[in-house]
Design an enzyme around this catalytic site. Structure first.
Site, PDB file in Angstrom:
ATOM      1  N   CYS A   7       0.857  -1.228   0.062  1.00 17.03           N
ATOM      2  CA  CYS A   7      -0.045  -0.087  -0.223  1.00 17.03           C
ATOM      3  C   CYS A   7       0.856   1.255  -0.012  1.00 17.03           C
ATOM      4  O   CYS A   7       2.121   1.209   0.297  1.00 17.03           O
ATOM      5  CB  CYS A   7      -0.812  -0.071   1.286  1.00 17.03           C
ATOM      6  SG  CYS A   7      -1.549  -1.513   1.548  1.00 17.03           S
ATOM      7  N   LYS A  45       2.910  -1.632  -8.587  1.00 18.96           N
ATOM      8  CA  LYS A  45       4.423  -1.394  -9.040  1.00 18.96           C
ATOM      9  C   LYS A  45       5.306  -1.851  -7.956  1.00 18.96           C
ATOM     10  O   LYS A  45       6.498  -2.457  -8.181  1.00 18.96           O
ATOM     11  CB  LYS A  45       4.293  -0.090  -9.476  1.00 18.96           C
ATOM     12  CG  LYS A  45       5.765   0.017 -10.401  1.00 18.96           C
ATOM     13  CD  LYS A  45       5.647   1.466 -11.061  1.00 18.96           C
ATOM     14  CE  LYS A  45       6.990   1.522 -11.969  1.00 18.96           C
ATOM     15  NZ  LYS A  45       6.721   0.367 -13.151  1.00 18.96           N
TER      16      LYS A  45
HETATM   17  N1  GLU Z   1      -1.990  -6.145   5.318  1.00 18.49           N
HETATM   18  C1  GLU Z   1      -2.611  -5.017   4.912  1.00 18.49           C
HETATM   19  C2  GLU Z   1      -4.308  -5.117   4.528  1.00 18.49           C
HETATM   20  O1  GLU Z   1      -4.359  -6.174   3.805  1.00 18.49           O
HETATM   21  C3  GLU Z   1      -2.167  -3.920   4.265  1.00 18.49           C
HETATM   22  C4  GLU Z   1      -1.631  -4.555   2.857  1.00 18.49           C
HETATM   23  C5  GLU Z   1      -0.429  -4.006   2.247  1.00 18.49           C
HETATM   24  O2  GLU Z   1       0.467  -3.143   2.717  1.00 18.49           O
HETATM   25  O3  GLU Z   1      -0.376  -4.228   0.926  1.00 18.49           O
HETATM   26  O4  GLU Z   1      -4.830  -4.260   4.177  1.00 18.49           O
END
Ligand code: GLU
Length: 589
Positions: free
Chosen positions: A2, A584
Site C-alpha cells: 500500500c 508497482k
Molecule cells: N495487510 C494490510 C491489508 O491487507 C496492508 C496490505 C499492504 O500493505 O499491501 O490491508
C-alpha cells in the site's frame, strides 16, 4: 504494497493534500483507499472501494490541519469498505493505516478476541490497533505503547497513525517511509515523488525507527526508545508534473522514452562500471537477483556476465532465493536489481546475505531507497519516474546496464557504449516509423482471439521472450508461456495444434538455425508463427522486421514485444497503466 501519506501543516484542508498525495502513490495499490483527519471535534474518516477519486470526493471533509491516508493493495481480508484503512481504535482516540503484512496476526487476533476485542474488519491492520490498545493499558504514553506494540509484530510492516490530540506517529520495519519538510509543513509518505512538488527537504526513515510529529518531528529507535538526532537532505527528485504528454497511456509514453534512457547510459562514465567490474572479478560467486520483470532483467544481466564477461554468474528470483542464503559467503557478490529499491522479497534475501558478509551491489530506479542504502556498490537507473505499473523503460535500463557492465569486465567499455548508442538510435527509428505500429496492431488483432500465446527464444533472446510473456500476461490478461526453443520437444510440443500462436525472437547469430528448426517443428503441427527477426523467411506466418543490432539485438526485439502487449491490451479495453490485481512497488512478501 500500500501507499501511506500524511500531512501536518498550515493548510486547513489536509484531506485534499492527502488525497493528492495518495493519487501519486496509487501505483502501490488501488483497490481501495481511505483518509482520516483530526480536529478539535475528533477524528473523521472516509473510506472507499476503488481507485482514489478526484478531489471533489473529499469536499465534505471538515477543516483540519492534520491527517493520514492510505491506498490499499489487499493482502489480508477482501477488498471491502470495512477492510479499507485507516482503522479506528475502540475509543476513536486514534486511526491507523499499515503497509505490510503482520505474519503472526492470527495468533495475536486469537489472543485479542479472548481479551474481549470485537473485530470490525478481516484485516491484520485492526490487530495492530488493538495490540497498541493493550500496550496502552501498561505503558504511560501512546508513544511507548506504539513502540512496544510494534515490536510484537512479525513481518515487514510500516504503520502510521493520527490521534485525536493531533499527533502523527509512524514506525518502520520494512516498507518504505520518508518525511518531507517545507517550512512548518510536514509530509510523511511511502515515497519522495508524492511530496516532491511541495517539500524542499527530506528525511528517510530507516528500518527500526519511529517518527513522532507534534509541532516538530522527533525520531526514535524502536529497539530502545531512544531519541536520535537527524539531518535533513535536500529533495533531489524532479517533481515535473507527470503527464502523458499527448500519449494515450503512460505505458506507450514510457516505451517511447526508452531511446532517451539508453542514450543516457551510452554517455556513462567508465569509472563506476570499472569499480564494480573489479569487484565481480575478485568475487568467488556472483549472483544477480530481482522479482517479476526485474527478475527477468537479473537473468539477462547474468546471461551477459556469463556470455560476454566470462563470469560464472547465477540469477535468482527474489521470492525463491532465501534457500540460497546459506550458501552465501563473504567472498561472494550479489547484484540486486529493482525499480523501487523496496521489493520485499529481494530485501529479505539481501538482509540474510548481509549477515553472511556478502558484498551487495544494486541497480535501482528510485533514489533514496532502502536497497541503495544497504548496498556497498550503488547504481541508479536514472530512467525517470515510471508511472505505468508494468515495467518497460526501466527494464531496458537494467538490461543495458548489465550489458555495459559485462563489456567493461571484458575490457570493452568503449565498444559497449557505442553499441548502446546505436541501439538507442535504432529503437528510436523503429518507434517513430508508423508502419511498425500499424503492423503490430494487425498482429494484435490475431492474438486478441487466442487464449494461449507461446514465445520461443534462445541464448540472448530467451529472457527477453520471457519478458514479452510477462507483458502479455500483465497487459492482456492472457496466458503466455515462454521457453527456450530447444526445450519445446521435451513437453510443450504436445500443445502445438492448428491455430496456436507462437512468437519467436530471432537474433542474427548462431542461434538462428536452432530457432528456424523449432519454427518448422511447431508449424508442422499447425501452429501460427509470428517471428521478430532481421530477415524474412518463408517459414514465418507473420513477420515483425527489426534491425540487426548484433550483441544488443535482444533489447531491440523487446520493443515490438512490449508494443504488441500494449496494442493487445488496448484492443481488449484493459486498464493499461494499472492492470488488475498488481501494483508497482511490491513491498509485501
Ligand atoms: N495487510 C494490510 C491489508 O491487507 C496492508 C496490505 C499492504 O500493505 O499491501 O490491508
Amino acid at each position: 504494497m500500500c501507499g501511506i501519506f500524511s500531512y501536518i501543516g498550515s493548510n486547513d484542508n489536509a484531506a485534499s493534500i492527502i488525497v493528492e498525495g495518495l493519487k501519486r502513490l496509487d501505483y502501490r495499490g488501488y483497490d481501495s483507499w481511505g483518509v482520516a483527519v483530526s480536529n478539535s471535534h475528533g477524528i473523521f474518516t472516509e473510506k472507499r472501494v476503488g481507485k482514489i477519486g478526484e478531489l471533489q470526493n473529499v469536499k465534505n471533509f471538515p477543516k483540519s490541519f492534520i491527517g493520514i491516508g492510505h491506498t490499499r493493495w489487499a493482502t489480508t481480508g477482501a477488498v471491502t469498505q470495512p477492510n479499507a484503512h485507516p482503522h479506528f481504535a475502540t475509543d476513536k482516540s486514534f486511526a491507523l493505516a499499515q503497509n505490510g503484512i503482520v505474519e503472526n496476526y492470527e495468533a495475536l487476533k486469537k489472543d485479542l478476541i479472548q481479551k474481549g476485542y470485537t473485530f470490525k474488519s478481516e484485516t491484520d491492520t485492526e490487530v495492530i490497533v488493538y495490540v497498541i490498545e493493550e500496550e496502552l493499558k501498561k505503558k504511560k504514553t501512546l508513544q511507548k505503547a506504539i513502540l512496544s506494540a510494534f515490536k510484537k509484530l512479525k513481518g515487514r510492516n510500516t504503520i502510521i497513525l493520527v490521534t485525536k490530540d493531533k499527533e502523527v506517529y509512524a514506525a518502520r520495519n520494512g516498507s518504505p517511509l520518508v518525511v518531507g519538510f517545507n517550512g512548518d509543513d510536514i509530509y510523511l509518505s511511502s515515497d519522495t515523488l508524492s511530496f516532491a512538488k511541495f517539500a524542499k527537504k527530506m528525511l528517510v526513515i530507516e528500518n527500526g525507527q519511529m517518527v513522532q510529529v507534534n509541532g516538530k518531528v522527533r525520531l526514535f529507535d524502536i529497539k530502545n526508545g531512544k531519541e536520535r538526532a537527524y539531518k535533513k537532505e535536500p529533495v533531489t527528485i524532479t517533481s515535473s508534473e507527470v503527464s502523458k504528454d499527448g500519449f494515450d497511456h503512460f505505458m506507450i509514453k514510457e516505451i517511447f522514452e526508452t531511446p532517451g534512457v539508453l542514450e543516457k547510459i551510452s554517455r556513462s562514465e567508465e569509472k563506476p562500471y570499472l569499480t564494480l567490474a573489479q569487484a565481480i572479478k575478485k568475487a568467488k560467486h556472483v549472483y544477480t537477483i530481482g522479482s517479476g520483470s526485474t527478475g527477468i532483467a537479473a537473468a539477462q544481466v547474468a546471461f551477459y556476465l556469463r556470455s560476454i564477461g566470462k563470469i560464472q554468474a547465477v540469477s535468482l528470483i527474489g521470492a525463491d532465493a532465501v534457500e540460497y542464503a546459506h550458501l552465501f559467503t563473504k567472498d561472494d557478490l550479489l547484484i540486486a536489481l529493482s525499480q523501487s529499491g523496496e521489493t520485499a522479497d529481494v530485501l529479505e534475501v539481501l538482509e540474510l546475505a548481509k549477515e553472511q558478509g556478502i558484498t551487495i551491489a544494486s541497480h535501482v530506479n528510485m533514489p533514496g531507497s532502502i536497497m541503495t542504502r544497504m548496498s556497498d556498490y550503488k547504481y541508479l537507473s536514472e530512467a525517470g519516474p515510471e508511472i505505468c505499473v508494468m515495467a518497460t523503460k526501466t527494464f531496458s535500463a537494467q538490461v543495458a546496464w548489465g550489458y555495459l557492465l559485462a563489456k567493461t569486465i571484458r575490457g570493452e567499455f568503449a565498444s559497449g557504449t557505442k553499441q548502446i548508442a546505436i541501439l538507442a538510435q535504432t529503437i528510436q527509428a523503429y518507434l517513430t516509423d508508423k508502419k511498425n505500429h500499424a503492423a503490430l496492431q494487425k498482429i494484435a488483432e490475431i492474438l486478441v482471439k487466442k487464449d494461449d500465446i507461446f514465445l520461443l527464444g534462445k541464448y540472448q533472446t530467451y529472457n527477453i521472450m520471457r519478458e514479452g510473456m510477462v507483458k502479455i500476461v500483465e497487459a492482456a490478461y492472457k496466458h503466455g508461456h515462454a521457453l527456450p526453443s530447444g526445450d519445446l520437444k521435451h513437453y510443450v510440443i504436445t500443445l502445438m495444434e492448428p491455430g496456436v500462436p507462437v512468437i519467436v525472437g530471432i537474433a542474427n547469430d548462431k542461434t538462428k538455425t536452432d530457432l528456424l528448426t523449432a519454427i518448422s517443428e511447431v508449424r508442422l503441427r499447425g501452429a501460427e508463427v509470428i517471428a521478430i527477426a532481421a530477415e524474412k523467411n518463408p517459414a514465418f506466418d507473420s513477420f515483425i522486421p527489426v534491425f540487426d543490432t548484433q550483441e544488443t539485438m535482444a533489447m531491440m526485439i523487446l520493443i515490438p514485444l512490449q508494443l504488441l502487449a500494449y496494442y493487445l491490451a488496448k484492443k481488449l479495453g484493459n486498464s493499461i497503466d494499472k492492470p488488475r490485481n498488481i501494483a508497482k512497488s511490491v513491498t509485501v512478501k
